[in-house]
Design an enzyme around this catalytic site. Structure first.
Site, mmCIF file in Angstrom:
data_model
loop_
_atom_site.group_PDB
_atom_site.id
_atom_site.type_symbol
_atom_site.label_atom_id
_atom_site.label_comp_id
_atom_site.label_asym_id
_atom_site.label_seq_id
_atom_site.Cartn_x
_atom_site.Cartn_y
_atom_site.Cartn_z
ATOM 1 N N ASP A 30 0.863 -1.186 0.000
ATOM 2 C CA ASP A 30 0.000 0.000 0.000
ATOM 3 C C ASP A 30 0.899 1.234 0.000
ATOM 4 O O ASP A 30 1.866 1.316 0.779
ATOM 5 C CB ASP A 30 -0.886 -0.011 1.259
ATOM 6 N N ILE A 31 0.579 2.193 -0.865
ATOM 7 C CA ILE A 31 1.402 3.411 -0.920
ATOM 8 C C ILE A 31 1.074 4.267 0.306
ATOM 9 O O ILE A 31 -0.107 4.425 0.658
ATOM 10 C CB ILE A 31 1.136 4.200 -2.215
ATOM 11 N N GLU A 79 -4.742 2.336 -4.208
ATOM 12 C CA GLU A 79 -3.268 2.386 -4.159
ATOM 13 C C GLU A 79 -2.721 1.138 -3.482
ATOM 14 O O GLU A 79 -1.683 1.171 -2.851
ATOM 15 C CB GLU A 79 -2.757 3.664 -3.467
HETATM 16 N N1 LIG Z 1 -4.567 9.542 -8.174
HETATM 17 C C1 LIG Z 1 -5.240 8.458 -7.787
HETATM 18 N N2 LIG Z 1 -5.526 8.294 -6.510
HETATM 19 C C2 LIG Z 1 -6.174 7.188 -6.106
HETATM 20 C C3 LIG Z 1 -6.527 6.201 -7.010
HETATM 21 N N3 LIG Z 1 -7.148 5.213 -6.320
HETATM 22 C C4 LIG Z 1 -7.158 5.589 -5.019
HETATM 23 N N4 LIG Z 1 -6.570 6.788 -4.894
HETATM 24 C C5 LIG Z 1 -6.417 7.578 -3.732
HETATM 25 O O1 LIG Z 1 -5.609 6.934 -2.767
HETATM 26 C C6 LIG Z 1 -5.910 7.507 -1.520
HETATM 27 C C7 LIG Z 1 -5.879 6.449 -0.465
HETATM 28 O O2 LIG Z 1 -5.991 7.091 0.745
HETATM 29 P P1 LIG Z 1 -6.111 6.378 2.124
HETATM 30 O O3 LIG Z 1 -6.829 5.082 1.962
HETATM 31 O O4 LIG Z 1 -6.659 7.347 3.111
HETATM 32 O O5 LIG Z 1 -4.664 5.996 2.495
HETATM 33 P P2 LIG Z 1 -3.341 6.841 2.529
HETATM 34 O O6 LIG Z 1 -3.551 8.303 2.434
HETATM 35 O O7 LIG Z 1 -2.415 6.286 1.519
HETATM 36 O O8 LIG Z 1 -2.793 6.550 3.951
HETATM 37 P P3 LIG Z 1 -2.117 5.205 4.437
HETATM 38 O O9 LIG Z 1 -2.575 4.120 3.551
HETATM 39 O O10 LIG Z 1 -2.612 5.010 5.814
HETATM 40 O O11 LIG Z 1 -0.660 5.444 4.349
HETATM 41 C C8 LIG Z 1 -7.292 8.166 -1.655
HETATM 42 O O12 LIG Z 1 -7.141 9.563 -1.567
HETATM 43 C C9 LIG Z 1 -7.745 7.787 -3.029
HETATM 44 O O13 LIG Z 1 -8.451 8.830 -3.685
HETATM 45 C C10 LIG Z 1 -6.208 6.393 -8.370
HETATM 46 O O14 LIG Z 1 -6.492 5.591 -9.245
HETATM 47 N N5 LIG Z 1 -5.542 7.516 -8.725
#
Ligand SMILES: Nc1nc2c(ncn2[C@@H]2O[C@H](COP(=O)(O)OP(=O)(O)OP(=O)(O)O)[C@@H](O)[C@H]2O)c(=O)[nH]1
Length: 416
Positions: A290-291, A334
């Site tokens: 996970d990013i 992500e």
């Molecule tokens: N640009 C983009 N963002 C995405 C995509 N899919 C998911 N996201 C974003 O990824 C983010 C995931 O956020 P969170 O689940 O809160 O997790 P996080 O901010 O990475 O925090 P941690 O996982 O706890 O480190 C969200 O803001 C989604 O909108 C995509 O296809 N493109």
């Protein structure tokens, strides 16, 4: 996992579709064709040559044996020149046999029809020459010897209208020149008047034979070309279908944003690998990624830049999947999963750490992260599949490890 944007694939598809359009256009016009445009003509000639080597070469060999078989008439009618005529006949036959053996193995292999046409012409010319050597009125028997040669030209060169016509007309011209310039043997007045009537009729008969042969060869060649076009069109359609099926498969199994496998394909592969490792009782490992702080990344750099970041990280992780069966897929948002079949827990954890380091090394700027670059958290789980467990257990275990990695402050690997 093949690359969906494979330029080579779409170039080939474009080329195939262009050829289909050209062929359909030609067939739609419905005209008879004795010459195709551009490369198609060359392909057809190669095909015709191949057919010649497979079928017509045997016909030519048969014809040569017949030609040689007529040496009995050389001894029967040849008088003092019998030996000379036989030697000439033998030399023509041997030369042709040598050419038929050598040409297909040489760089002139594409010119077999020309070789056959030249051979038939040479045989005809030799008979015209023999006519000069046969004594007196007996020579008229050899005039008739030109008929089987002409008929043979019609059969053996039926697939090449032009070659057939060139050989036939050239032989007829040589024959007429011989009639005009050679001495007529002394004959009785009755025989003389028969010959005077017979010779023009013979030339006319020959001309009619050529005319009929030309008509038949034209019909045969154009129908052979038509069949070739239809078969080629079928082959091209099959090729096109193959490319489209492959592309459809790629589209249905690939995530369009990152270019790696999508969740559907991941589930299919995971089920397969689970069954395979269950049978072989070998460990199956899952790496869940996970990013970190990706919401902040999106908020700070914008969604488009977020997409680019997802793509680059996905591609970097996919480059670690080197063994058959390894698969890197986008699990959602992500989150990513890497399947590592036949991989022990220690090996999987080692690889997960290498992947984490490689993402840090990408140095994708992430100002709002404490590391100032994009990082990932990784959970690793391994299992030797059992009948009473399922791949969901493995997924849940990897998810738990990922949760712990997040809890431990992110940018780290936790293995079960
Ligand atoms: N640009 C983009 N963002 C995405 C995509 N899919 C998911 N996201 C974003 O990824 C983010 C995931 O956020 P969170 O689940 O809160 O997790 P996080 O901010 O990475 O925090 P941690 O996982 O706890 O480190 C969200 O803001 C989604 O909108 C995509 O296809 N493109």
């Amino acid at each position: 996992m093949p690359n969906i944007s494979s330029q080579q694939d779409s170039d080939t598809l474009k080329r195939v579709e262009e050829q289909i359009n050209i062929l359909s256009g030609i067939l739609d016009r419905g005209r008879q064709h004795l010459r195709f445009p551009g490369r198609l003509e060359q392909r057809y000639l190669e095909f015709r040559n191949q057919r010649f080597l497979e079928i017509d070469q045997k016909i030519i060999i048969g014809g040569l044996l017949f030609y040689l078989g007529f040496s009995w008439s050389d001894f029967y009618l040849g008088g003092d020149n019998a030996n000379l005529i036989f030697i000439c006949r033998f030399l023509v036959t041997i030369t042709m046999f040598c050419l038929l053996w050598w040409v297909p193995r040489s760089r002139f292999a594409a010119h077999m029809v020309t070789v056959a046409a030249s051979g038939i012409f040479l045989a005809g010319l030799s008979v015209i020459f023999f006519i000069q050597l046969i004594p007196d009125a007996l020579k008229y028997a050899y005039h008739l010897g030109l008929v089987p040669i002409q008929v043979f030209a019609l059969v053996a060169l039926r697939l090449s209208y032009r070659a057939m016509l060139v050989v036939s007309v050239s032989l007829l011209v040589c024959y007429v020149v011989m009639l005009l310039f050679s001495d007529t043997p002394p004959l009785s007045p009755e025989l003389n008047s028969i010959v005077e009537i017979f010779m023009p009729l013979f030339v006319l008969f020959w001309l009619l034979l050529i005319g009929m042969g030309a008509y038949l060869a034209y019909a045969i060649e154009s129908s052979a070309r038509n069949d070739y076009m239809k078969n080629r069109l079928l082959a091209l359609e099959a090729e096109r279908l193959q490319y489209l099926t492959r592309r459809l498969h790629l589209l249905s199994t690939t995530d369009s944003l990152t270019g790696i496998a999508n969740r559907r394909y991941l589930e299919e592969c995971l089920a397969n690998e689970w069954r395979r490792c269950l049978r072989s009782q070998t460990p199956l490992s899952l790496v869940m990624v996970d990013i970190d702080n990706f919401k902040d990344y999106n908020d700070h750099y914008g969604h488009q830049q977020g997409d680019r970041c997802l793509h680059d990280i996905a591609q970097a992780m996919a480059s670690f999947c080197q063994r058959p069966g390894d698969l890197c897929a986008r699990y959602g948002g992500e989150e990513f999963i890497i399947i590592l079949p036949d991989t022990a827990p220690g090996e999987a954890a080692y690889m997960a750490e290498k992947i984490r380091e490689s993402i840090v090394a990408l140095a994708i700027p992430h100002e709002t992260s404490e590391h100032l670059v994009a990082t990932i958290s990784v959970g690793v789980a391994s299992m030797i599949p059992q009948a009473d467990s399922s791949s969901d257990d493995l997924l849940r275990s990897a998810d738990r490890m990922l949760y712990q990695a997040k809890e431990q402050g992110r940018n780290c690997v936790v293995a079960a």
